[in-house]
Design a protein around this motif. Structure first.
Motif, PDB file in Angstrom:
ATOM      1  N   ARG A  90       2.599  32.554   5.638  1.00 33.24           N
ATOM      2  CA  ARG A  90       1.446  32.939   6.458  1.00 33.24           C
ATOM      3  C   ARG A  90       1.545  32.455   7.907  1.00 33.24           C
ATOM      4  O   ARG A  90       0.573  31.961   8.478  1.00 33.24           O
ATOM      5  N   VAL A  91       2.724  32.548   8.468  1.00 30.04           N
ATOM      6  CA  VAL A  91       2.863  32.284   9.900  1.00 30.04           C
ATOM      7  C   VAL A  91       2.008  33.307  10.639  1.00 30.04           C
ATOM      8  O   VAL A  91       1.898  34.462  10.217  1.00 30.04           O
ATOM      9  N   PRO A  92       1.331  32.924  11.735  1.00 30.76           N
ATOM     10  CA  PRO A  92       0.448  33.863  12.442  1.00 30.76           C
ATOM     11  C   PRO A  92       1.092  35.221  12.679  1.00 30.76           C
ATOM     12  O   PRO A  92       2.291  35.326  12.957  1.00 30.76           O
ATOM     13  N   ARG A  93       0.271  36.247  12.548  1.00 20.95           N
ATOM     14  CA  ARG A  93       0.751  37.624  12.561  1.00 20.95           C
ATOM     15  C   ARG A  93       1.543  37.954  13.816  1.00 20.95           C
ATOM     16  O   ARG A  93       2.579  38.639  13.761  1.00 20.95           O
ATOM     17  N   ARG A  94       1.093  37.510  14.975  1.00 17.87           N
ATOM     18  CA  ARG A  94       1.784  37.851  16.225  1.00 17.87           C
ATOM     19  C   ARG A  94       3.207  37.289  16.235  1.00 17.87           C
ATOM     20  O   ARG A  94       4.146  37.969  16.668  1.00 17.87           O
ATOM     21  N   LEU A  95       3.369  36.053  15.772  1.00 14.95           N
ATOM     22  CA  LEU A  95       4.703  35.461  15.733  1.00 14.95           C
ATOM     23  C   LEU A  95       5.587  36.173  14.725  1.00 14.95           C
ATOM     24  O   LEU A  95       6.770  36.422  14.971  1.00 14.95           O
ATOM     25  N   THR A  96       5.011  36.502  13.573  1.00 14.21           N
ATOM     26  CA  THR A  96       5.778  37.219  12.548  1.00 14.21           C
ATOM     27  C   THR A  96       6.225  38.581  13.051  1.00 14.21           C
ATOM     28  O   THR A  96       7.373  38.995  12.835  1.00 14.21           O
ATOM     29  N   THR A  97       5.331  39.282  13.739  1.00 13.89           N
ATOM     30  CA  THR A  97       5.670  40.607  14.257  1.00 13.89           C
ATOM     31  C   THR A  97       6.734  40.504  15.353  1.00 13.89           C
ATOM     32  O   THR A  97       7.673  41.320  15.399  1.00 13.89           O
TER      33      THR A  97
END
Length: 375
Positions: A90-97
């Motif tokens: 669950r790393v923050p969505r922006r970083l994952t994207t």
């Protein structure tokens, strides 16, 4: 937390859906990330296995050259697995994207290098580039459509760009867009169709939840909603040390209204009192119908003296505003209120609300149209 429980209004559901696809709101994007994260994680791991397993196909094409590609294949797999780990933890969505874009760019450049090391690799694995165009459909379901479409454009445009600058040897980069351009456009349309399905499911679940937590008569929260919200506010107050107060409100002599003018007039009286309460509390305060003509109002970050002042303001607002029950019938209502504040001895929501209820009945027993504060 909003004090008014109303659904979105609109007369053009198709236009609303398209607008959400292009400019999705934060709640929908968060829903997509939570709802599709597991699917994307599983498909990312499957993609990693597939990428490393294609070394066997390299060996079929060029047994000698394949020995120089296994390392690149494994590096590609590791890059893809890291994407799966970011999703899993669950790393923050922006970083994952952002990592997904960087990883896709790196993996495709490594794939081009793999083909450069194989004898006639570009011609033999031209269809391999088609696999990369599936990636947005397989692993990017957790992002908005526009992000997935941008991902697709990156996947399709990178190989011909690499060929144009000479990075990809023997790559017919002029013919490449003629083959995968239409395929990519079709996949973008498929992504759009998926987004329509996703948003329809999201709206259905949102409306079902809204119905479950909204009192149909007043638009206030239901009893279940107010108790769940109180539990969350109790936990937040204990964690951060802020105060939390609760008001219990009851309309005085409400049965007399029903008996004299009927239940429709009673419903009108209840709605009028709720509207008056909404106008006298903050946006962060929460009102819920506890049962019949009884209401609970949660006041986060409010100590006992301030809660008592809010309760007195509500009492005065109700008493000062005659309610029209029928074209020729107007009555002045009054209400009684009980006030309490969260204490260290409150181990459950029932304890907190029970003390507010006791204060309410003390106000009623003292003559009604007054505020009573729990000791």
């Amino acid at each position: 937390m909003c004090r008014t429980w109303m659904g979105r209004q609109g007369t053009d559901p198709v236009g609303h859906h398209i607008k959400q696809v292009v400019w999705p709101d934060r709640a929908y994007v968060d829903y997509k990330f939570d709802h599709h994260r597991l699917f994307s994680t599983i498909m990312t791991v499957a993609t990693s296995i597939t990428v490393s397993g294609l070394w066997g196909w390299d060996y079929v094409i060029d047994a000698e050259g394949a020995r120089r590609t296994i390392g690149l294949r494994l590096v590609m797999s590791v890059i893809i697995v890291l994407h799966a780990l970011l999703l899993h933890f669950r790393v923050p969505r922006r970083l994952t994207t952002a990592y997904a874009f960087i990883g896709a760019f790196t993996c495709q450049m490594l794939f081009i290098e793999v083909l450069n090391r194989l004898d006639h690799g570009m011609q033999a694995q031209f269809s391999g580039f088609l696999f990369f165009t599936f990636l947005p459909l397989l692993v990017m379901q957790y992002v908005p459509f526009t992000t997935g479409a941008a991902f697709m454009v990156l996947i399709i445009s990178l190989p011909p760009a690499a060929g144009a600058v000479g990075f990809a040897h023997d790559f017919e980069y002029v013919k490449y867009p003629l083959l995968l351009g239409p395929v990519g456009a079709m996949f973008i349309c498929v992504l759009f169709a998926f987004e329509q399905i996703n948003y329809t499911n999201y709206e259905s679940q949102r409306l079902l939840r809204l119905v479950a937590i909204t009192d149909s008569l007043t638009g206030a929260g239901t009893r279940r909603f107010i108790t769940d919200t109180a539990a969350r506010e109790m936990a937040r107050a204990r964690r951060y040390g802020g105060p939390l107060s609760v008001l219990m409100l009851d309309i005085d002599h409400f049965k007399r209204i029903n008996d004299t003018w009927g239940h429709q007039a009673g419903d009108q009286a209840i709605r009028a009192v709720v509207d008056l309460c909404r106008g006298a509390i903050r946006d962060t305060d929460v009102i819920g119908r506890f049962g019949g003509e009884e209401f609970v109002i949660l006041l986060p970050q409010t100590d006992r003296p301030e809660a008592e002042r809010v309760a007195e303001r509500l009492r005065c607002a109700v008493a000062a505003a005659p309610v029209v029950l029928a074209p020729d019938v107007s009555v002045t209502l009054t209400c009684s209120l009980g006030v309490t504040t969260l204490s260290a001895n409150d181990h459950s929501v029932d304890t907190l609300l029970g003390r507010a209820d006791q204060a309410l009945y003390a106000a009623k027993n003292a003559g009604r149209n007054r505020v009573s504060v729990a000791a």
